[in-house]
Design an enzyme around this catalytic site. Structure first.
Site, PDB file in Angstrom:
ATOM      1  N   LYS A   1       1.139  -1.401   0.156  1.00 20.57           N
ATOM      2  CA  LYS A   1       0.160   0.147   0.044  1.00 20.57           C
ATOM      3  C   LYS A   1       1.169   1.271  -0.372  1.00 20.57           C
ATOM      4  O   LYS A   1       2.227   1.686   0.608  1.00 20.57           O
ATOM      5  CB  LYS A   1      -0.982  -0.073   0.779  1.00 20.57           C
ATOM      6  CG  LYS A   1      -0.562  -0.326   2.756  1.00 20.57           C
ATOM      7  CD  LYS A   1       0.479   1.235   3.104  1.00 20.57           C
ATOM      8  CE  LYS A   1       0.684   1.497   4.130  1.00 20.57           C
ATOM      9  NZ  LYS A   1       2.032   2.549   5.047  1.00 20.57           N
TER      10      LYS A   1
ATOM     11  N   ALA B   1       3.787  -1.572   4.653  1.00 23.10           N
ATOM     12  CA  ALA B   1       2.231  -2.515   5.689  1.00 23.10           C
ATOM     13  C   ALA B   1       3.123  -3.942   4.498  1.00 23.10           C
ATOM     14  O   ALA B   1       2.259  -5.011   3.702  1.00 23.10           O
ATOM     15  CB  ALA B   1       1.010  -1.933   4.500  1.00 23.10           C
TER      16      ALA B   1
ATOM     17  N   ASP C   1      -3.119  -1.637  10.118  1.00 25.49           N
ATOM     18  CA  ASP C   1      -2.878  -1.597   8.184  1.00 25.49           C
ATOM     19  C   ASP C   1      -3.468  -3.120   7.964  1.00 25.49           C
ATOM     20  O   ASP C   1      -3.277  -3.017   6.669  1.00 25.49           O
ATOM     21  CB  ASP C   1      -1.402  -1.550   7.933  1.00 25.49           C
ATOM     22  CG  ASP C   1      -0.860   0.025   7.856  1.00 25.49           C
ATOM     23  OD1 ASP C   1      -1.935   0.598   8.110  1.00 25.49           O
ATOM     24  OD2 ASP C   1       0.024   0.104   7.864  1.00 25.49           O
TER      25      ASP C   1
ATOM     26  N   PRO D   1       8.981  -3.955  -0.117  1.00 23.60           N
ATOM     27  CA  PRO D   1       9.787  -3.452   0.852  1.00 23.60           C
ATOM     28  C   PRO D   1       9.508  -3.571   1.768  1.00 23.60           C
ATOM     29  O   PRO D   1       8.870  -4.237   2.507  1.00 23.60           O
ATOM     30  CB  PRO D   1      10.023  -2.390   0.409  1.00 23.60           C
ATOM     31  CG  PRO D   1       9.706  -2.142  -1.150  1.00 23.60           C
ATOM     32  CD  PRO D   1       8.210  -3.256  -0.909  1.00 23.60           C
ATOM     33  N   VAL D   2      10.489  -4.592   2.911  1.00 19.78           N
ATOM     34  CA  VAL D   2      10.528  -5.021   4.715  1.00 19.78           C
ATOM     35  C   VAL D   2      10.948  -3.558   5.340  1.00 19.78           C
ATOM     36  O   VAL D   2      12.207  -2.530   5.092  1.00 19.78           O
ATOM     37  CB  VAL D   2      11.706  -6.126   4.336  1.00 19.78           C
ATOM     38  CG1 VAL D   2      11.519  -6.314   5.962  1.00 19.78           C
ATOM     39  CG2 VAL D   2      11.783  -7.040   4.099  1.00 19.78           C
TER      40      VAL D   2
ATOM     41  N   GLY E   1       4.799  -6.068   5.976  1.00 20.29           N
ATOM     42  CA  GLY E   1       4.531  -7.012   7.252  1.00 20.29           C
ATOM     43  C   GLY E   1       2.843  -7.295   7.849  1.00 20.29           C
ATOM     44  O   GLY E   1       1.961  -8.164   7.473  1.00 20.29           O
ATOM     45  N   SER E   2       2.269  -6.379   7.644  1.00 22.23           N
ATOM     46  CA  SER E   2       0.501  -6.613   7.501  1.00 22.23           C
ATOM     47  C   SER E   2       0.015  -7.933   6.420  1.00 22.23           C
ATOM     48  O   SER E   2      -0.817  -7.922   6.660  1.00 22.23           O
ATOM     49  CB  SER E   2       0.289  -5.387   7.788  1.00 22.23           C
ATOM     50  OG  SER E   2       0.509  -4.027   8.994  1.00 22.23           O
ATOM     51  N   ALA E   3       0.709  -6.931   4.806  1.00 18.95           N
ATOM     52  CA  ALA E   3       0.358  -8.034   4.327  1.00 18.95           C
ATOM     53  C   ALA E   3       0.303  -9.664   4.423  1.00 18.95           C
ATOM     54  O   ALA E   3      -0.688 -10.275   4.071  1.00 18.95           O
ATOM     55  CB  ALA E   3       0.929  -7.292   3.075  1.00 18.95           C
TER      56      ALA E   3
ATOM     57  N   GLY F   1       7.361   1.458   5.000  1.00 14.40           N
ATOM     58  CA  GLY F   1       5.622   1.906   4.966  1.00 14.40           C
ATOM     59  C   GLY F   1       5.579   1.321   3.848  1.00 14.40           C
ATOM     60  O   GLY F   1       4.691   2.147   3.241  1.00 14.40           O
TER      61      GLY F   1
END
Length: 301
Positions: A14, A105, A141, A99-100, A107-109, A103
């Protein structure tokens, strides 16, 4: 229970086209007016029946992804299994492209993707509303990662209202190293200490521009209240932002809490030109070209 032995879910990154941040709440969170836009950079999470919960990861910067129970994909499996009264015996493999700690999301994804994949693998048919409740429990997120498209997130970002969005083109510049979201919010609190922080509200001009699909209308109204804090912690991002706009991007901003930077461009040809200029500028580690909006977490056939 399902007879499937493996399920793969694709989930988007996002960008926040508006991130309005209120003052810190007593619980430490901040009220937000967060206009999310899903973009065509995807992770894939594959859930496979296993003897115990296990997380593996491959792809760019996979070595930075935690493989223990702190990973939101693992947490999603645990929470869903606990609700169903079953053992979270699953191997979750993350094919990483978002990208880790950037910004966007990522990890949220992965949490949203794992939730959907495990629900399908275990044949639970959990109602959509309940899945969204679990997403909100996992992180602010995560609900949007499940929903995708475009939405306004209020509360701490987890309360979603769909919004209209035309098609837009983006370039993302990946920075060296990540930025901690809590650290960026702490820096926001430090920078705004002693000032009146207004209540966060979605910009009517931004929502209208987003719906129009006109990049020239969207460019001047992109906004991120966390950008000063991200730049304070990582001053080198200013050079990345300048390199993108010098190359012809219509607008540039830090994506969420950073350090990935986002560049709005007019068309795919402009995207290629801006990406090449950013890569040759020496101000970023890599670039990614994407379009929006993109669908949310989706089970692949």
């Amino acid at each position: 229970m399902s007879e499937r032995t493996t399920v793969t879910v694709r989930v988007p990154a996002k960008v926040n086209v508006q991130l309005a941040v209120g003052a810190a709440r007593p619980d430490g969170f901040h009220d937000l007016a967060n206009v999310f836009l899903a973009v065509s950079l995807f992770d894939e999470v594959t859930a496979t029946a296993a003897d115990e919960l296990k997380v593996t990861c491959a792809g760019p910067d996979a070595d930075q992804v935690p493989l223990d129970r702190t990973n939101l994909a693992a947490r999603a499996a645990e929470v869903l299994a606990a609700r169903a009264g079953i053992d979270p015996a699953v191997h979750l493999h993350i094919a990483k492209n978002i990208p880790v700690a950037g910004g966007m999301a990522g990890g949220s994804a992965d949490g949203a993707a794992a939730l959907l994949a495990c629900d399908a693998l275990w044949g639970l048919d959990t109602p959509r509303g309940e899945l969204l409740d679990i997403c909100a429990e996992l992180g602010s997120d995560v609900p949007f990662s499940l929903v995708g498209g475009a939405a306004l997130g209020t509360g701490r970002g987890e309360l979603l209202t769909p919004v209209e969005a035309g098609a837009f083109h983006w370039v993302f510049a990946v920075a060296d190293g990540g930025l901690s979201t809590p650290a960026v919010f702490r820096e926001f609190d430090r920078l705004t200490a002693g000032t009146r922080v207004p209540e966060p509200e979605a910009s009517p001009a931004l929502l209208a521009a987003l719906a129009s699909g006109d990049p020239d209308a969207l460019a001047p109204v992109l906004a991120n209240d966390l950008q000063p804090a991200a730049l304070s912690l990582r001053p080198s991002l200013a050079a990345t932002l300048a390199a993108g706009t010098d190359a012809g991007a219509l607008a540039a901003l830090v994506s969420g809490s950073g350090p990935t930077t986002a560049f709005l461009v007019r068309d795919p040809e402009s995207a290629s030109k801006v990406a090449a200029a950013l890569e040759s500028s020496g101000t970023c580690r890599a670039t990614r070209v994407a379009s929006s909006p993109a669908p949310g977490a989706t089970v692949l056939a």
